[in-house]
Design an enzyme around this catalytic site. Structure first.
Site, short mmCIF file in Angstrom:
data_model
loop_
_atom_site.label_atom_id
_atom_site.label_comp_id
_atom_site.label_asym_id
_atom_site.label_seq_id
_atom_site.Cartn_x
_atom_site.Cartn_y
_atom_site.Cartn_z
N HIS A 124 0.70 -1.25 0.18
CA HIS A 124 -0.15 0.19 -0.17
C HIS A 124 1.04 1.71 -0.19
O HIS A 124 2.16 1.48 0.06
CB HIS A 124 -1.10 0.23 0.99
CG HIS A 124 -0.31 0.45 2.76
ND1 HIS A 124 -0.21 -1.06 3.40
CD2 HIS A 124 0.25 1.20 2.76
CE1 HIS A 124 0.43 -0.57 4.50
NE2 HIS A 124 0.97 0.75 4.63
P1 TYD Z 1 -1.74 -3.38 7.63
O1 TYD Z 1 -2.27 -2.00 7.08
O2 TYD Z 1 -2.89 -4.83 6.51
O3 TYD Z 1 -0.63 -4.06 8.32
P2 TYD Z 1 1.07 -3.77 6.65
O4 TYD Z 1 0.68 -2.64 5.96
O5 TYD Z 1 2.11 -4.35 7.81
O6 TYD Z 1 0.41 -5.03 5.89
O7 TYD Z 1 -2.77 -3.54 8.71
C1 TYD Z 1 -2.96 -4.71 9.60
C2 TYD Z 1 -4.83 -4.25 10.58
O8 TYD Z 1 -4.46 -3.20 11.07
C3 TYD Z 1 -5.59 -4.26 9.79
O9 TYD Z 1 -7.02 -4.76 9.73
C4 TYD Z 1 -6.01 -2.79 9.89
C5 TYD Z 1 -5.32 -2.42 10.85
N1 TYD Z 1 -4.19 -0.99 11.63
C6 TYD Z 1 -5.13 -0.10 12.80
O10 TYD Z 1 -6.18 -0.90 13.25
N2 TYD Z 1 -4.62 0.81 12.90
C7 TYD Z 1 -3.54 0.54 12.77
O11 TYD Z 1 -3.25 1.91 13.54
C8 TYD Z 1 -2.18 -0.11 11.82
C9 TYD Z 1 -0.72 0.30 11.14
C10 TYD Z 1 -3.84 -0.91 11.70
#
Ligand code: TYD
Length: 131
Positions: free
Chosen positions: A49
């Site tokens: 992302h």
């Molecule tokens: P995700 O964006 O998929 O992680 P990565 O960037 O490591 O691939 O995030 C995992 C889950 O955590 C998703 O459901 C969103 C949630 N999340 C939060 O609730 N708060 C946060 O600050 C972050 C970074 C993620």
């Protein structure tokens, strides 16, 4: 490419080492959020992302992982494997994280609160927004 590796000042004495991070001082943004990842798994990739407005600083406090950074024109790969080196990632940078060591602990400082609407999770959409 709006990213850079930043060497942090380490306070060393006979008891060990300490690194202090302060928003708008040695971190180039005001820190609104801190989150961390642990129990990572080597063959599981993360990220995929970009953020429209968010800036982040990532530190591998323990272990190592590889970051792929992409501004829509070119793609770099950097390894995070030292607790005294941070990876600053600016706005509109696509990132992928892979090759985690077992038990890698990644600490992330962010310039704003979590807001899913601010994510770009589709690479084609990312290219459309940046090019
Ligand atoms: P995700 O964006 O998929 O992680 P990565 O960037 O490591 O691939 O995030 C995992 C889950 O955590 C998703 O459901 C969103 C949630 N999340 C939060 O609730 N708060 C946060 O600050 C972050 C970074 C993620």
């Amino acid at each position: 490419m709006d990213y850079r590796l930043m060497r942090m000042e380490v306070k060393v004495d006979a008891r060990g080492k300490l690194v202090s991070l302060e928003g708008l001082k040695n971190i180039p943004f005001a820190i609104k959020r801190f989150y961390y990842m642990y129990d990572t798994i080597p063959d599981k990739e993360r990220g995929f992302h970009a953020h429209r407005e968010l800036e982040q600083l990532v530190i591998a406090i323990d272990g190592a992982c590889e970051f792929v950074l992409d501004d829509g024109r070119s793609r770099d790969s950097v390894w995070l494997n030292r607790p005294d080196v941070g990876l600053y990632i600016g706005k509109k940078m696509w990132r992928e994280m892979r090759n985690f060591s077992y038990g890698c602990k990644l600490m992330v400082l962010a310039s704003d609160y979590y807001d899913e609407s601010e994510y770009i999770r589709d690479y084609a959409m990312f290219l459309k927004e940046v090019l």
